[in-house]
Structure formats: structure tokens, C-alpha cells
Motif scaffolding. Structure first.
Motif, short mmCIF file in Angstrom:
data_model
loop_
_atom_site.label_atom_id
_atom_site.label_comp_id
_atom_site.label_asym_id
_atom_site.label_seq_id
_atom_site.Cartn_x
_atom_site.Cartn_y
_atom_site.Cartn_z
N ILE A 243 8.31 -1.36 -9.46
CA ILE A 243 8.00 -0.17 -10.25
C ILE A 243 8.47 -0.33 -11.69
N ALA A 244 9.70 -0.82 -11.87
CA ALA A 244 10.23 -1.01 -13.23
C ALA A 244 9.36 -2.00 -14.02
N THR A 245 8.90 -3.05 -13.35
CA THR A 245 8.10 -4.07 -14.01
C THR A 245 6.70 -3.58 -14.34
N GLU A 246 6.05 -2.94 -13.38
CA GLU A 246 4.64 -2.60 -13.55
C GLU A 246 4.42 -1.24 -14.23
N GLN A 247 5.32 -0.30 -13.99
CA GLN A 247 5.14 1.04 -14.56
C GLN A 247 5.92 1.24 -15.86
N LEU A 248 6.75 0.27 -16.20
CA LEU A 248 7.53 0.31 -17.45
C LEU A 248 8.44 1.54 -17.50
N VAL A 249 9.09 1.81 -16.37
CA VAL A 249 10.04 2.92 -16.31
C VAL A 249 11.44 2.36 -16.04
N ASP B 114 12.95 11.97 -14.67
CA ASP B 114 11.59 12.53 -14.71
C ASP B 114 10.96 12.56 -13.33
N ALA B 115 11.41 11.65 -12.45
CA ALA B 115 10.84 11.56 -11.11
C ALA B 115 11.89 11.04 -10.14
N LEU B 116 11.69 11.35 -8.88
CA LEU B 116 12.60 10.90 -7.82
C LEU B 116 11.78 10.53 -6.60
N ILE B 117 12.11 9.41 -5.99
CA ILE B 117 11.47 9.01 -4.75
C ILE B 117 12.54 8.74 -3.70
N ALA B 118 12.19 9.00 -2.45
CA ALA B 118 13.07 8.67 -1.33
C ALA B 118 12.17 8.20 -0.20
N ILE B 119 12.17 6.90 0.03
CA ILE B 119 11.30 6.30 1.04
C ILE B 119 12.14 6.00 2.28
N GLU B 120 12.02 6.84 3.28
CA GLU B 120 12.69 6.65 4.57
C GLU B 120 14.22 6.58 4.44
N SER B 121 14.78 7.47 3.64
CA SER B 121 16.23 7.53 3.49
C SER B 121 16.81 8.89 3.86
N ASN C 66 0.82 -1.21 0.00
CA ASN C 66 0.00 0.00 0.00
C ASN C 66 0.86 1.26 0.00
N LEU C 67 1.91 1.25 0.81
CA LEU C 67 2.77 2.43 0.87
C LEU C 67 3.46 2.66 -0.47
N MET C 68 3.96 1.59 -1.07
CA MET C 68 4.60 1.72 -2.37
C MET C 68 3.62 2.25 -3.41
N ASP C 69 2.41 1.73 -3.39
CA ASP C 69 1.39 2.18 -4.36
C ASP C 69 1.06 3.66 -4.17
N ALA C 70 1.05 4.11 -2.92
CA ALA C 70 0.79 5.53 -2.66
C ALA C 70 1.89 6.40 -3.24
N VAL C 71 3.14 5.95 -3.08
CA VAL C 71 4.27 6.69 -3.64
C VAL C 71 4.20 6.74 -5.16
N VAL C 72 3.91 5.60 -5.78
CA VAL C 72 3.82 5.53 -7.24
C VAL C 72 2.73 6.46 -7.75
N ALA C 73 1.58 6.47 -7.09
CA ALA C 73 0.48 7.33 -7.53
C ALA C 73 0.87 8.80 -7.45
N LYS C 74 1.57 9.17 -6.39
CA LYS C 74 1.96 10.58 -6.23
C LYS C 74 3.08 10.97 -7.20
N ALA C 75 3.90 9.99 -7.62
CA ALA C 75 4.98 10.28 -8.57
C ALA C 75 4.47 10.47 -9.99
N ARG C 76 3.26 9.99 -10.28
CA ARG C 76 2.62 10.14 -11.58
C ARG C 76 3.52 9.60 -12.70
N LEU C 77 3.91 8.36 -12.54
CA LEU C 77 4.81 7.74 -13.51
C LEU C 77 4.05 7.29 -14.75
N SER C 78 4.76 7.27 -15.87
CA SER C 78 4.21 6.74 -17.11
C SER C 78 5.33 6.02 -17.86
N PRO C 79 4.98 5.07 -18.75
CA PRO C 79 5.99 4.28 -19.44
C PRO C 79 7.05 5.15 -20.13
N GLY C 80 8.30 4.69 -20.02
CA GLY C 80 9.40 5.40 -20.67
C GLY C 80 10.11 6.41 -19.80
#
Length: 281
Positions: free
Chosen positions: A81-87, A130-137, A50-64
Motif C-alpha cells: 500500500i505504501a509503495t503503490e498508493q503513496l501513503v 485519514d484511513a484505518l484498516i483492520a484485516i482479520e485482527s 484480490n482481498l488487499m485490493d478490495a480493502v484499498v478500493a474501499k479505503a479510497r486512499l490517495s497520495p499523501g
């Protein structure tokens, strides 16, 4: 910011995760971040997802797209993320043990690369992501202002940033400071914990427009009683856990106590967990 009374260097952080490598994965799994309970009925695996999905949704990722995962841990989040979002994902960690595991667990055809690299002195190209995430780092980094100036440097104009951060309450009681937040920083190899106001200020000063600040403290706090209980059960059943706790060479064995402090810190409101979403102006 609440600062640790004991400096935490990059090597200290790496040793923390290297020493606790097996324990983190056995007790909590490969994600190595909090769970997010939405219904309250989720398993711990569902909550971390759930937490990962929340981060992905907020990052607004799209293939490529190209994504930088700062503090990628064992790379589990990056791989999904690489597998499901194709990034294309580049994950950074200061822990050689985490990087080795991440590389070994990643299929060769998956566009996910994992590097041992200090974010405060990273070698990523300017305007590369295009996007950057930092989860508890970010908690493990001393120069918080530089954390976000580097994020602004490596992101393209309009790039998205999502930060999941452990924070100190804006108005700590003296006993909370002394017995909870400062020891958590020291024992968890964190130079210090900022507040929501400070994080927002650092992001704004780096050139970000902060769009959303979501406090999910009540929804993540169940992580620590679960971890503490699992650790106790394994200690009773596995001699290797007892040997680890008794070995003075393992200076990170104190984290067994830190889990209880974290539980109490959330329960008393001394600590908060906030998800920030921002765009590079």
C-alpha cells in the motif's frame, strides 16, 4: 457474541503468532489473511492480492494520506500500500516476531513504520489518520466496542475505516456453537466472534456511518482447505513439523486441527467473512 471458554490475553495472541510464525509464512505467505477468489481460477497469491485490493478500493486512499494498519502482521500489505498508493503507513501488531520481520523486510526509504502495540491501549495521536484498516485482527480483541471507539479517536473527521472480520452466524445451531465456533475461538486465541449485527452496532455507537457490508464468505472459504492440505504435505516431508506437533511446549500446535474446523465452519455456514466500510461522522 460467541465467547471463548478460555480467556485470550494480549500475551496469548502474541505467543500464538510467535510460535506459528514460520508455519504461517511457509504455508500461506507473508499476507497472513484470507484469499478472495473472484473468478475461481486465481492462485492463492492472486487471491490474497484480490482481498488487499478490495480493502484499498474501499479505503479510497490517495497520495499523501496517513493510514493505520491495525494488526499488520508481517507488514506485507502495508508495504504494498505504501509503495503503490503513496501513503504513509503505521502498522501495529502485538507479535514481536511479526514486527521484527516487518521491519527487516521494509526498505529504509519506504514510509512504513511497524510497532509492537496493543490496539486497545494504543498510543496513536488523536485525529492523526485519514484511513484505518483492520484485516482479520479485531477477532483477537476482547473489547470490541473499544476497538471502534479507538478507531474513531485516531481518525480525522470524515476518515475512512475498512474492517475484514471473521463472524459467527446470527443463528448458530447448538452443535455448530459447541464443536466449531467456540473451539475456533479458543484454539485461535480469540476472546470471541461477533455477528454482523453486533459489529454494525459497535461501529454506529462509536460514531461511524456504516456504508457497505459485503459478505464474501463463499469467495474466501477456499483458503482453509488449501492451508490444511499444504500443512499435511509439509508434515509428511519435514521432520521439523512433526517435532513441533509433538512438543508439549508448543501450546498452539492445536491450530493444525483448527484449520479443519474453519474449513467445516465455512462449509456449514457457521462462520462468515464480512468486509465493512464506514466513515467517521
Amino acid at each position: 457474541m460467541i465467547s471463548s471458554t478460555q480467556p485470550a490475553t494480549r500475551d496469548d495472541v502474541a505467543r500464538h503468532y510467535d510460535q506459528l510464525d514460520r508455519f504461517y509464512r511457509e504455508i500461506w505467505g507473508d499476507h497472513v489473511h484470507h484469499g478472495l477468489w473472484i473468478t475461481g481460477r486465481e492462485t492463492s497469491e492472486e487471491a490474497t492480492r484480490n482481498l488487499m485490493d478490495a480493502v484499498v478500493a474501499k479505503a479510497r486512499l490517495s497520495p499523501g494520506m496517513e493510514l493505520c494498519d491495525v494488526g499488520c502482521g508481517y507488514g506485507h500489505t502495508s508495504r504494498i500500500i505504501a509503495t503503490e498508493q503513496l501513503v504513509k503507513v503505521t502498522g501495529l501488531t502485538v507479535s514481536p516476531a511479526q514486527q521484527r520481520y516487518a521491519v527487516s523486510a521494509t526498505p529504509p526509504d519506504l514510509p512504513a513504520t511497524f510497532l509492537v502495540e496493543d490496539w486497545l491501549h494504543n498510543e496513536r495521536p488523536t485525529a492523526a489518520f485519514d484511513a484505518l484498516i483492520a484485516i482479520e485482527s479485531t477477532e483477537h480483541m476482547a473489547d470490541k466496542a473499544r476497538v471502534f471507539s479507538e478507531a474513531a479517536r485516531v481518525l480525522k473527521p470524515g476518515g475512512r475505516m475498512v474492517i475484514c472480520a471473521w463472524l459467527a452466524n446470527e443463528t448458530l445451531k447448538p452443535w455448530q456453537h459447541r464443536h466449531l465456533i467456540e473451539p475456533i475461538c479458543r484454539e485461535g486465541r480469540m476472546p470471541g466472534l461477533g455477528t454482523q449485527t453486533e459489529y454494525t452496532s459497535w461501529m454506529t455507537s462509536a460514531g461511524f456511518q456504516v456504508e457497505d457490508v459485503q459478505d464474501v464468505s463463499p469467495q474466501v472459504s477456499r483458503t482453509w482447505p488449501i492451508c490444511a492440505w499444504r500443512f499435511i504435505l509439509r508434515t509428511l516431508r519435514r521432520p521439523s513439523y512433526i517435532r513441533f506437533l509433538l512438543d508439549p511446549k508448543n501450546d498452539n500446535r492445536i491450530f493444525a486441527l483448527t484449520m479443519l474446523r474453519l474449513w467445516l465452519a465455512y462449509h456449514t455456514g457457521a462462520m462468515r467473512y464480512v468486509i465493512f466500510s464506514a466513515t467517521k461522522s
